[in-house]
Scaffold this motif. Structure first.
Motif: not given
Length: 296
Positions: A180-187, A258-259
């Motif tokens: 899942r594309l969380t904010r952390d994963a996005f970073s 987008c997160p």
């Protein structure tokens, strides 16, 4: 007087036709003194009495008889000019319409616009060109009829009309290792950026505000190479939602909001004031609005 007033030509014609300054005044909606003054100006201009009072009324002189033909033709021409309006018949048109848009719009908007044009103007054609630094001049001189997109720097002398609001999405291959594309994963993800998108400044500003410096593994000048890149890698692309969803559907990619909060924007239709009343331009932009506004 060097030039003769059109109103005096109408007065001349009315006196000639009616044989009476009184009847001419009634026909023209003027007072009797106004007609007498105007007739005096005509006599001074031509150096001739023009009309002489006789038993049957105001009788024209030989010069007046000579002038009446050209004056009638002049008044007829003026009436024709007054009635004339530029017209456009799309069914008979072979015009080449020109629109400036991003390459993303080639995929999302252009097919719908072309279909709408050919439905009502089957003989017309369409030319798409990029949004570039010369766009304002190209619109002003008629090299481009309309432009569609986020174009904040056109300046004065342009009209605009909102087509739809635009948000942001992130897309990546299905089964991405990040889950899942969380904010952390996005970073933590590696990203592909599109350098020529007109909304890229909004994306960069949002990332800076969020304190995220994305890992840019690949930079592309346009959108159309993204599907093959994303399906064969673990890269993530963040795009305006319209093109993002279209590319995701085309290549069976996953699309998510987008997160990171990013300011949305309005996609607008733009045209130059010189062509605001031009019938071809009017038809083109109304057709474009009807075909594209609903897509948002």
């Amino acid at each position: 007087m060097a030039d003769i007033d059109l109103r005096l030509l109408r007065l001349f014609h009315a006196v000639y036709e009616t044989g009476s300054t009184t009847k001419a005044a009634i026909r023209l909606g003027l007072s009797q003194p106004s007609v007498s003054i105007g007739l005096g100006q005509l006599r001074a201009h031509y150096g001739d009495p023009l009309f002489v009072q006789m038993t049957g009324g105001m009788t024209p002189t030989p010069l007046a008889d000579h002038l009446i033909g050209p004056i009638r033709r002049t008044l007829d021409d003026v009436r024709t000019l007054s009635r004339h309006r530029a017209t456009f018949d799309p069914a008979q048109s072979t015009h080449r319409f020109r629109i400036a848009m991003s390459d993303a719009s080639h995929l999302t908007l252009l097919p719908h616009l072309f279909a709408a044009i050919r439905r009502d103007a089957p003989g017309a054609s369409l030319e798409a060109s990029p949004i570039d630094g010369d766009l304002a001049e190209r619109l002003a001189i008629g090299e481009v009829d309309i432009a569609v997109g986020l174009i904040p720097d056109l300046g004065s002398g342009f009209y605009q009309r909102v087509l739809y609001d635009q948000g942001w999405v992130s897309i990546h291959r299905s089964g991405h290792t990040l889950g899942r594309l969380t904010r952390d994963a996005f970073s933590r993800a590696e990203h592909v950026e599109v350098t020529n998108g007109t909304g890229r400044t909004l994306l960069r500003a949002a990332l800076e505000t969020a304190g995220i410096a994305p890992k840019i593994a690949l930079s592309l000048p346009g959108f159309l190479g993204l599907p093959s890149v994303l399906t064969s890698s673990d890269l993530v692309a963040t795009l305006p939602q319209h093109i993002g969803r279209a590319l995701a559907e085309h290549a069976e990619l996953s699309v998510v909001n987008c997160p990171i909060p990013i300011d949305g924007f309005q996609v607008k239709l733009h045209w130059h004031a010189r062509y605001h009343a031009d019938p071809e331009n009017t038809w083109f932009r109304e057709t474009a609005f009807s075909a594209l506004a609903r897509l948002g």
